[in-house]
Design a protein around this motif. Sequence first.
Motif, mmCIF file in Angstrom:
data_model
loop_
_atom_site.group_PDB
_atom_site.id
_atom_site.type_symbol
_atom_site.label_atom_id
_atom_site.label_comp_id
_atom_site.label_asym_id
_atom_site.label_seq_id
_atom_site.Cartn_x
_atom_site.Cartn_y
_atom_site.Cartn_z
ATOM 1 N N ASP A 15 29.413 92.948 43.363
ATOM 2 C CA ASP A 15 30.047 92.729 44.663
ATOM 3 C C ASP A 15 29.032 92.038 45.564
ATOM 4 O OD1 ASP A 15 32.115 93.141 46.728
ATOM 5 O OD2 ASP A 15 30.644 94.514 47.598
ATOM 6 N N VAL A 16 29.458 91.004 46.260
ATOM 7 C CA VAL A 16 28.584 90.255 47.163
ATOM 8 C C VAL A 16 29.082 90.450 48.588
ATOM 9 C CG1 VAL A 16 27.654 87.976 47.730
ATOM 10 C CG2 VAL A 16 28.211 88.524 45.355
ATOM 11 N N ASP A 17 28.165 90.846 49.489
ATOM 12 C CA ASP A 17 28.513 91.051 50.893
ATOM 13 C C ASP A 17 27.580 90.246 51.775
ATOM 14 O OD1 ASP A 17 30.650 93.050 50.724
ATOM 15 O OD2 ASP A 17 29.092 94.338 49.890
ATOM 16 N N TYR A 18 28.119 89.761 52.889
ATOM 17 C CA TYR A 18 27.359 88.978 53.859
ATOM 18 C C TYR A 18 27.512 89.614 55.234
ATOM 19 C CZ TYR A 18 28.008 85.448 50.214
ATOM 20 O OH TYR A 18 28.035 84.779 49.022
ATOM 21 N N GLU A 19 26.436 89.652 55.993
ATOM 22 C CA GLU A 19 26.458 90.151 57.372
ATOM 23 C C GLU A 19 25.516 89.311 58.211
ATOM 24 O OE1 GLU A 19 28.319 92.678 58.550
ATOM 25 O OE2 GLU A 19 29.118 93.200 56.575
ATOM 26 N N VAL A 20 25.751 89.278 59.513
ATOM 27 C CA VAL A 20 24.785 88.694 60.436
ATOM 28 C C VAL A 20 24.202 89.833 61.261
ATOM 29 C CG1 VAL A 20 25.687 86.353 60.546
ATOM 30 C CG2 VAL A 20 26.640 88.092 62.034
ATOM 31 N N LEU A 21 22.903 89.742 61.534
ATOM 32 C CA LEU A 21 22.182 90.799 62.225
ATOM 33 C C LEU A 21 21.381 90.224 63.376
ATOM 34 C CD1 LEU A 21 20.584 92.437 59.051
ATOM 35 C CD2 LEU A 21 22.655 93.195 60.200
ATOM 36 N N GLY A 22 20.853 91.099 64.197
ATOM 37 C CA GLY A 22 19.962 90.697 65.274
ATOM 38 C C GLY A 22 20.684 90.586 66.593
ATOM 39 N N SER A 23 19.905 90.550 67.654
ATOM 40 C CA SER A 23 20.488 90.523 68.995
ATOM 41 C C SER A 23 21.314 89.265 69.245
ATOM 42 C CB SER A 23 19.387 90.649 70.046
ATOM 43 O OG SER A 23 18.452 89.593 69.899
ATOM 44 N N ASN A 24 20.938 88.161 68.641
ATOM 45 C CA ASN A 24 21.689 86.908 68.798
ATOM 46 C C ASN A 24 22.334 86.465 67.494
ATOM 47 O OD1 ASN A 24 21.001 86.596 71.524
ATOM 48 N ND2 ASN A 24 19.010 85.756 70.957
ATOM 49 N N ASN A 25 22.565 87.399 66.590
ATOM 50 C CA ASN A 25 23.107 87.082 65.263
ATOM 51 C C ASN A 25 22.269 86.018 64.567
ATOM 52 O OD1 ASN A 25 25.224 88.925 65.460
ATOM 53 N ND2 ASN A 25 26.572 87.439 66.435
ATOM 54 N N GLY A 26 20.953 86.109 64.725
ATOM 55 C CA GLY A 26 20.050 85.101 64.195
ATOM 56 C C GLY A 26 19.544 85.384 62.799
ATOM 57 N N MET A 27 20.052 86.435 62.166
ATOM 58 C CA MET A 27 19.601 86.759 60.811
ATOM 59 C C MET A 27 20.814 86.925 59.908
ATOM 60 S SD MET A 27 16.527 89.364 61.689
ATOM 61 C CE MET A 27 15.542 88.952 60.280
ATOM 62 N N LEU A 28 20.667 86.425 58.702
ATOM 63 C CA LEU A 28 21.719 86.512 57.692
ATOM 64 C C LEU A 28 21.283 87.511 56.631
ATOM 65 C CD1 LEU A 28 24.259 85.429 56.178
ATOM 66 C CD2 LEU A 28 22.746 83.726 55.150
ATOM 67 N N MET A 29 22.136 88.463 56.316
ATOM 68 C CA MET A 29 21.837 89.431 55.260
ATOM 69 C C MET A 29 22.845 89.249 54.126
ATOM 70 S SD MET A 29 21.633 93.604 55.269
ATOM 71 C CE MET A 29 23.359 93.885 55.607
ATOM 72 N N VAL A 30 22.321 89.106 52.922
ATOM 73 C CA VAL A 30 23.146 89.037 51.725
ATOM 74 C C VAL A 30 22.787 90.243 50.870
ATOM 75 C CG1 VAL A 30 23.745 87.718 49.658
ATOM 76 C CG2 VAL A 30 23.202 86.522 51.777
ATOM 77 N N THR A 31 23.781 91.042 50.533
ATOM 78 C CA THR A 31 23.590 92.218 49.689
ATOM 79 C C THR A 31 24.488 92.084 48.465
ATOM 80 O OG1 THR A 31 23.192 93.578 51.637
ATOM 81 C CG2 THR A 31 23.676 94.736 49.596
ATOM 82 N N ILE A 32 23.892 92.237 47.291
ATOM 83 C CA ILE A 32 24.647 92.166 46.040
ATOM 84 C C ILE A 32 24.400 93.465 45.275
ATOM 85 C CG2 ILE A 32 24.966 90.910 43.878
ATOM 86 C CD1 ILE A 32 24.019 88.402 45.290
ATOM 87 N N SER A 33 25.486 94.085 44.805
ATOM 88 C CA SER A 33 25.340 95.325 44.044
ATOM 89 C C SER A 33 26.198 95.259 42.786
ATOM 90 C CB SER A 33 25.755 96.535 44.891
ATOM 91 O OG SER A 33 27.119 96.421 45.271
ATOM 92 N N GLY A 34 25.809 96.064 41.810
ATOM 93 C CA GLY A 34 26.549 96.139 40.569
ATOM 94 C C GLY A 34 26.015 97.266 39.715
ATOM 95 N N THR A 35 26.582 97.459 38.558
ATOM 96 C CA THR A 35 26.154 98.517 37.634
ATOM 97 C C THR A 35 25.411 97.904 36.457
ATOM 98 O OG1 THR A 35 28.082 99.842 38.258
ATOM 99 C CG2 THR A 35 26.922 100.467 36.231
ATOM 100 N N ALA A 36 24.162 98.317 36.302
ATOM 101 C CA ALA A 36 23.343 97.851 35.177
ATOM 102 C C ALA A 36 23.762 98.596 33.920
ATOM 103 C CB ALA A 36 21.867 98.099 35.474
ATOM 104 N N VAL A 37 23.972 97.865 32.826
ATOM 105 C CA VAL A 37 24.427 98.456 31.575
ATOM 106 C C VAL A 37 23.720 97.813 30.385
ATOM 107 C CG1 VAL A 37 26.731 98.991 32.501
ATOM 108 C CG2 VAL A 37 26.360 96.838 31.297
ATOM 109 N N THR A 38 23.768 98.511 29.268
ATOM 110 C CA THR A 38 23.410 97.890 27.991
ATOM 111 C C THR A 38 24.701 97.713 27.208
ATOM 112 O OG1 THR A 38 22.933 100.039 26.970
ATOM 113 C CG2 THR A 38 21.065 98.825 27.902
ATOM 114 N N LEU A 39 24.754 96.650 26.437
ATOM 115 C CA LEU A 39 25.971 96.323 25.696
ATOM 116 C C LEU A 39 25.765 96.502 24.203
ATOM 117 C CD1 LEU A 39 26.801 92.997 27.582
ATOM 118 C CD2 LEU A 39 27.866 95.239 27.943
ATOM 119 N N ARG A 40 26.858 96.755 23.509
ATOM 120 C CA ARG A 40 26.848 96.794 22.040
ATOM 121 C C ARG A 40 27.187 95.417 21.529
ATOM 122 N NH1 ARG A 40 29.728 101.885 22.580
ATOM 123 N NH2 ARG A 40 28.217 103.495 22.130
#
Length: 106
Positions: free
Chosen positions: A81-106
């Motif tokens: 999943d990829v998420d984007y946010e803007v942060l800071g008092s003037n929205n001067g920072m961009l945050m990108v957060t990516i999450s997922g489940t690490a697995v091993t495959l057969r």
Amino acid sequence: MILTTTPSVEGRSIAEYKGIVFGEVISGVDVIKDFTAGLSNFFGGRSATYEDELTSAREQALQELEQRAARLGADAVVGIDVDYEVLGSNNGMLMVTISGTAVTLR
């Protein structure tokens, strides 16, 4: 390393769940980029400076996610999943957060 937004990898089965992994990048947007983006907004068209910043932040976050999964011994990350946010008092920072489940495959 296979990276996918789907909950599984076609033709492979999940052997082991290693855990949830994240990749985060917080990127500052400087005055020059704000100025050139403002011109694009005024005259119409796309803002290549912001698009480049967004692309770079997303690629860095994906690399971080992949490195963290590899440290757990995973060979894939599913359900990304990829998420984007803007942060800071003037929205001067961009945050990108990516999450997922690490697995091993057969």
